[in-house]
Design a protein around this motif. Structure first.
Motif, PDB file in Angstrom:
ATOM      1  N   THR A 240       0.808  -1.217   0.000  1.00 41.27           N
ATOM      2  CA  THR A 240       0.000   0.000   0.000  1.00 41.27           C
ATOM      3  C   THR A 240       0.841   1.267   0.000  1.00 41.27           C
ATOM      4  N   TRP A 241       1.777   1.357   0.922  1.00 39.21           N
ATOM      5  CA  TRP A 241       2.486   2.617   1.110  1.00 39.21           C
ATOM      6  C   TRP A 241       3.311   2.990  -0.110  1.00 39.21           C
ATOM      7  N   PHE A 242       3.987   2.020  -0.715  1.00 36.73           N
ATOM      8  CA  PHE A 242       4.839   2.312  -1.865  1.00 36.73           C
ATOM      9  C   PHE A 242       4.041   2.824  -3.061  1.00 36.73           C
ATOM     10  N   ARG A 243       2.766   2.578  -3.087  1.00 42.33           N
ATOM     11  CA  ARG A 243       1.952   2.982  -4.236  1.00 42.33           C
ATOM     12  C   ARG A 243       1.496   4.433  -4.149  1.00 42.33           C
ATOM     13  N   ARG A 244       1.739   5.076  -3.026  1.00 43.26           N
ATOM     14  CA  ARG A 244       1.311   6.461  -2.867  1.00 43.26           C
ATOM     15  C   ARG A 244       2.182   7.397  -3.693  1.00 43.26           C
ATOM     16  N   PHE A 245       1.568   8.476  -4.128  1.00 46.05           N
ATOM     17  CA  PHE A 245       2.285   9.454  -4.941  1.00 46.05           C
ATOM     18  C   PHE A 245       3.387  10.129  -4.129  1.00 46.05           C
ATOM     19  N   LEU A 246       3.090  10.536  -2.888  1.00 47.93           N
ATOM     20  CA  LEU A 246       4.052  11.256  -2.064  1.00 47.93           C
ATOM     21  C   LEU A 246       5.169  10.361  -1.538  1.00 47.93           C
TER      22      LEU A 246
ATOM     23  N   ASN B 105       7.232   8.925  -3.207  1.00 49.95           N
ATOM     24  CA  ASN B 105       8.421   9.156  -4.021  1.00 49.95           C
ATOM     25  C   ASN B 105       9.384  10.145  -3.366  1.00 49.95           C
ATOM     26  N   ILE B 106       8.903  10.934  -2.415  1.00 48.19           N
ATOM     27  CA  ILE B 106       9.796  11.840  -1.692  1.00 48.19           C
ATOM     28  C   ILE B 106      10.841  11.032  -0.927  1.00 48.19           C
ATOM     29  N   PHE B 107      10.417   9.904  -0.339  1.00 44.91           N
ATOM     30  CA  PHE B 107      11.356   9.025   0.347  1.00 44.91           C
ATOM     31  C   PHE B 107      12.257   8.307  -0.652  1.00 44.91           C
ATOM     32  N   LEU B 108      11.639   7.793  -1.704  1.00 45.83           N
ATOM     33  CA  LEU B 108      12.339   6.901  -2.618  1.00 45.83           C
ATOM     34  C   LEU B 108      13.247   7.633  -3.591  1.00 45.83           C
ATOM     35  N   SER B 109      13.081   8.954  -3.717  1.00 45.24           N
ATOM     36  CA  SER B 109      13.893   9.741  -4.658  1.00 45.24           C
ATOM     37  C   SER B 109      14.754  10.757  -3.919  1.00 45.24           C
ATOM     38  N   ALA B 110      15.268  10.378  -2.765  1.00 48.98           N
ATOM     39  CA  ALA B 110      16.069  11.298  -1.959  1.00 48.98           C
ATOM     40  C   ALA B 110      17.512  11.398  -2.445  1.00 48.98           C
ATOM     41  N   ASP B 111      17.928  10.505  -3.337  1.00 45.51           N
ATOM     42  CA  ASP B 111      19.326  10.503  -3.779  1.00 45.51           C
ATOM     43  C   ASP B 111      19.772  11.834  -4.388  1.00 45.51           C
ATOM     44  N   PRO B 112      18.942  12.522  -5.208  1.00 43.63           N
ATOM     45  CA  PRO B 112      19.408  13.793  -5.791  1.00 43.63           C
ATOM     46  C   PRO B 112      19.717  14.877  -4.772  1.00 43.63           C
ATOM     47  N   THR B 113      19.257  14.731  -3.522  1.00 32.71           N
ATOM     48  CA  THR B 113      19.581  15.756  -2.533  1.00 32.71           C
ATOM     49  C   THR B 113      21.087  15.865  -2.323  1.00 32.71           C
ATOM     50  N   MET B 114      21.800  14.768  -2.505  1.00 34.72           N
ATOM     51  CA  MET B 114      23.250  14.830  -2.359  1.00 34.72           C
ATOM     52  C   MET B 114      23.867  15.699  -3.453  1.00 34.72           C
ATOM     53  N   GLU B 115      23.216  15.737  -4.622  1.00 33.27           N
ATOM     54  CA  GLU B 115      23.721  16.601  -5.690  1.00 33.27           C
ATOM     55  C   GLU B 115      23.652  18.066  -5.291  1.00 33.27           C
ATOM     56  N   THR B 116      22.703  18.415  -4.430  1.00 32.86           N
ATOM     57  CA  THR B 116      22.607  19.790  -3.956  1.00 32.86           C
ATOM     58  C   THR B 116      23.874  20.182  -3.205  1.00 32.86           C
ATOM     59  N   PHE B 117      24.369  19.295  -2.352  1.00 32.43           N
ATOM     60  CA  PHE B 117      25.587  19.587  -1.601  1.00 32.43           C
ATOM     61  C   PHE B 117      26.806  19.640  -2.521  1.00 32.43           C
ATOM     62  N   PHE B 118      26.874  18.750  -3.503  1.00 30.11           N
ATOM     63  CA  PHE B 118      27.998  18.793  -4.440  1.00 30.11           C
ATOM     64  C   PHE B 118      27.972  20.080  -5.263  1.00 30.11           C
ATOM     65  N   PHE B 119      26.793  20.490  -5.675  1.00 32.01           N
ATOM     66  CA  PHE B 119      26.672  21.732  -6.445  1.00 32.01           C
ATOM     67  C   PHE B 119      27.129  22.923  -5.611  1.00 32.01           C
ATOM     68  N   MET B 120      26.625  23.033  -4.377  1.00 27.47           N
ATOM     69  CA  MET B 120      26.993  24.166  -3.530  1.00 27.47           C
ATOM     70  C   MET B 120      28.487  24.147  -3.216  1.00 27.47           C
ATOM     71  N   GLY B 121      29.056  22.951  -2.981  1.00 30.65           N
ATOM     72  CA  GLY B 121      30.481  22.869  -2.707  1.00 30.65           C
ATOM     73  C   GLY B 121      31.333  23.343  -3.863  1.00 30.65           C
ATOM     74  N   GLY B 122      31.015  22.902  -5.085  1.00 32.06           N
ATOM     75  CA  GLY B 122      31.771  23.325  -6.253  1.00 32.06           C
ATOM     76  C   GLY B 122      31.620  24.799  -6.538  1.00 32.06           C
ATOM     77  N   MET B 123      30.405  25.305  -6.365  1.00 28.51           N
ATOM     78  CA  MET B 123      30.144  26.718  -6.666  1.00 28.51           C
ATOM     79  C   MET B 123      30.875  27.640  -5.695  1.00 28.51           C
ATOM     80  N   LEU B 124      30.794  27.358  -4.385  1.00 30.38           N
ATOM     81  CA  LEU B 124      31.434  28.216  -3.388  1.00 30.38           C
ATOM     82  C   LEU B 124      32.956  28.138  -3.483  1.00 30.38           C
TER      83      LEU B 124
END
Length: 713
Positions: free
Chosen positions: A312-318, A320-339
């Motif tokens: 049941t739970w995996f079929r919910r639309f929201l 995907n916020i849990f299941l697609s958390a990997d790109p958040t690490m790209e945020t830190f890499f982007f900020m690190g390279g930019m600064l």
């Protein structure tokens, strides 16, 4: 590798039960052992099951209900809590017909779905080239005191046979392979841990220094130090040309002071040109903690309603916020390279990068991150397992033993390469620090210098870096048939070859470097560029950026909507590879557009919200929280004596509590550890003399420097 992956997936197919046998007779098979200890353990287990010794035989099939841990401890000296873990033939396990005895009680409702279990076995068998998959089966026993973990391992077949007879189950002992045991008292104690005692002494010493330094600060508040008055030749006082800095001795004495460190934590930094990064850091950290909190539950199969989550739970639309958390690490890499690029490029343009500055460029980076990193690492290895209690912590605390063997790889920031199996890594979350350090040294710094000396070549190489990273992600996913669905048997392969390697992340870092250089080059023409980007243009670009990010997060919804039993077969190899290859650069480009537009105009409502001061304080604690949050999850999740019943409300409350607790405790760690050590590092660096390794070469004039192809003057 494949077997380990199958074991990880099998955590989602748990069958659970608890038996409390006070009376009744269980036939015992005849065993002949030469070892007296093993014979005594066999006899004691037999008597325990017959009820000749008051107590209970506590067991768990797979993972979920560990029985009554507290009841076992309450039995007293005759009993102790132990467990065995088997790898059992999946087909045999799926074919079991469990018949619960009348005198059996369960602390929570059992969530069993035999049909889904059989589907899992069939899918896993197909993915395993037709071979039988082996699934984990945990058995927890409230055993007599004279049964050690080694005795239970030796008697594992007998324990299984005993339990199956109690449950009227067919014997699958012959289908089991591999067994390991652990008992509650095998957990280390502080008095027996030299490393634990040393870590307590170090932490106590840091606290002692904080008390002394704070006392000195209070003393100076009442008795300020007066600088000696300097006079000119005519006797008149000499006015200082600039604000006098505290002496080195004063800096040493104040390094650990809580007054100054609290001020630095709470002070609003008006010179922060990218204040919205504070919001991005905090939200990304909370997002990572949310995903880890949920996935740690599921990976350990602790939720007793695991099948409800799968169906049941995996079929919910929201979800995907849990299941697609990997790109958040790209945020830190982007900020690190930019600064990094923004700061270094400005120094290059100002001609400030002499030999000392280059030394500090690398040395400061290492000394800024490493001291508190080492303290957390050894505290994690020596102290956290000592604080864990409960049936789950009994197993998980053994994972901390990896730090005894591989701690040096963390100190050298190569822990994403050594050991080869990333699952054996000490402090697994710190793969990010290793990748970030490698990108800082081998990608960001050379690329920034190249953009300064040869702008066109630098831009071409930066674009090639982005394309090469995307191509590597696409090619690896294609070659290894890497599904996007997180519940897949190839997860360990993805983690080892994709998730923790620098070439998979260097594209986003290069995007950040390009943006940092672009912003420096745009300074003198900022108003012209702002006038060029009309309000409607900025709105469209921001909408496209936010839309791209949301698309990346929720594009996996079709994979999970029909269930996760075979979610890794829903997309073709090309679709999976395209997702892996395109999402990271798309995420980085979206963040770059938002950052550039916010830099041009801070008046937008979105920018003002993200730049609010409320994000500043938690943002400064993100490094400590990132280091320590898995340990907080470990203590919260795996110290439970009963299984976790997953509901949306329960998860929200626990996750919120985890965030508040983590940031509060890491605030203390910041004040007593991270910030004082940064102050000490600053004082030490001030002793380095300025020197030049080479004779100065003629440099371009300021006018030539301002002629950059990045901006059409």
């Amino acid at each position: 590798m494949r077997k380990a992956a199958l074991v990880a997936v099998a955590c989602l197919v748990s069958v659970l039960a608890l038996v409390s046998v006070a009376e009744g007779h269980v036939p015992v098979p005849h065993h002949h052992h030469h070892n007296r200890t093993h014979r005594e353990c066999t006899a004691a287990l037999d008597a325990w099951a017959r009820g000749e010794i008051r107590g209970s035989l506590v067991m768990l099939l797979s993972s979920g209900i560990p029985g009554s841990y507290s009841d076992c401890l309450a039995v007293g000296d005759p009993a102790h809590y132990c467990g065995l873990e088997f790898l059992v033939n999946g087909t045999a396990l799926a074919g079991l017909n469990v018949s619960k005895p009348e005198n059996m009680s369960l602390p929570v409702d059992v969530d069993i779905d035999p049909e889904m279990l059989q589907q899992w076995i069939a899918v896993l068998k197909g993915l395993n080239d037709g071979n039988e998959p082996y699934l984990p089966l945990k058995v927890w026993v409230c055993a007599p005191r004279n049964c050690s973990a080694q005795d239970l391992e030796f008697e594992s077949a007998f324990v299984l046979e005993l339990i199956f007879k109690v449950f009227n189950m067919s014997n699958i002992t012959q289908y089991s392979a591999g067994v390991k045991g652990v008992c509650a008292e095998d957990r280390r104690r502080l008095k027996d841990s030299v490393g634990g005692i040393v870590m307590v002494a170090i932490l106590s010493f840091l606290g002692f220094l904080a008390i002394l330094s704070t006392g000195y600060e209070v003393f100076r508040e009442f008795y300020p130090q007066k600088a000696p008055e300097k006079k000119l030749e005519d006797g008149s006082p000499k006015l200082p040309s600039r604000r006098a800095l505290p002496s080195r001795r004063e800096q040493w004495l104040r390094s650990f002071g809580l007054i100054g460190n609290v001020t630095s934590l709470t002070l609003e930094d008006e010179a922060n040109f990218f204040s919205w990064f504070n919001c991005w850091r905090f939200i990304s950290m909370c997002w990572i903690m949310m995903a880890h909190f949920f996935l740690d539950h599921v990976d350990a199969a602790i939720p007793s309603n695991i099948y409800w989550i799968a169906k049941t739970w995996f079929r919910r639309f929201l979800s995907n916020i849990f299941l697609s958390a990997d790109p958040t690490m790209e945020t830190f890499f982007f900020m690190g390279g930019m600064l990094m690029a923004w700061s270094l490029y400005k120094k290059l343009k100002q001609g400030r990068m002499d030999a000392k500055e280059w030394m500090l460029h690398f040395l400061h980076r290492y000394l800024r991150l490493t001291p508190i990193y080492i303290i957390v690492l050894f505290a994690t290895h020596y102290l956290v397992p000592l604080m864990a209690r409960g049936p789950y912590a009994m197993w998980m605390s053994k994972d901390y033993d990896y730090c005894a063997k591989y701690w040096w790889t963390n100190v050298l920031y190569v822990n994403n390469f050594i050991p080869k199996e990333a699952s054996l890594e000490c402090m697994g979350q710190c793969w990010f620090l290793a990748v970030d350090m490698q990108l800082y040294i081998f990608i960001g710094t050379p690329l920034t210098v190249l953009l300064f000396w040869k702008p066109l070549v630098g831009v071409a190489i930066a674009i090639a870096t982005v394309l090469a990273s995307a191509g590597a992600s696409f090619g690896l996913a294609w070659a290894e048939d890497m599904p996007v669905c997180k519940a897949n048997p190839n997860w360990l392969t993805y983690y080892n070859d994709n998730h923790v390697k620098p070439w998979m992340r260097m594209g986003v870092y290069a995007i950040g470097v390009l943006l940092g250089v672009l912003i420096v080059e745009s300074e003198k023409n900022k108003q012209k560029i702002k006038d060029f980007f009309k309000t409607w243009m900025r709105f469209i670009l921001l909408s496209l950026s936010v839309g791209t990010i949301l698309t990346i997060i929720f594009s996996t919804y079709p994979l999970y909507h029909s269930g996760i039993v075979d979610c890794w077969t829903k997309w073709s190899s090309f679709q999976n590879s395209l997702y892996w290859g395109a999402t990271r650069p798309a995420w980085g480009i979206s963040l770059a557009i938002m950052t550039y537009l916010f830099w041009l105009d801070r008046s937008s409502l979105l920018c003002r919200f993200q730049s609010a001061y409320v994000w500043a304080v938690p943002s400064r604690l993100v490094y400590c929280v990132y280091l320590f949050h898995p340990e907080f999850i470990f203590l919260l999740v795996f110290s439970a004596a009963t299984p976790y019943i997953y509901t949306d409300l329960e998860f929200t409350i626990d996750w919120t509590g985890l965030i508040l607790t983590s940031f509060f405790l890491c605030g203390l760690l910041f004040l007593f550890g991270e910030k004082p050590l940064c102050n000490v590092e600053t004082v030490i660096m001030s002793y380095l003399p300025s020197f030049k390794l080479f004779k100065e070469k003629p440099t371009l004039s300021r006018k030539d420097h301002e002629k950059s192809p990045l901006i059409n003057q």
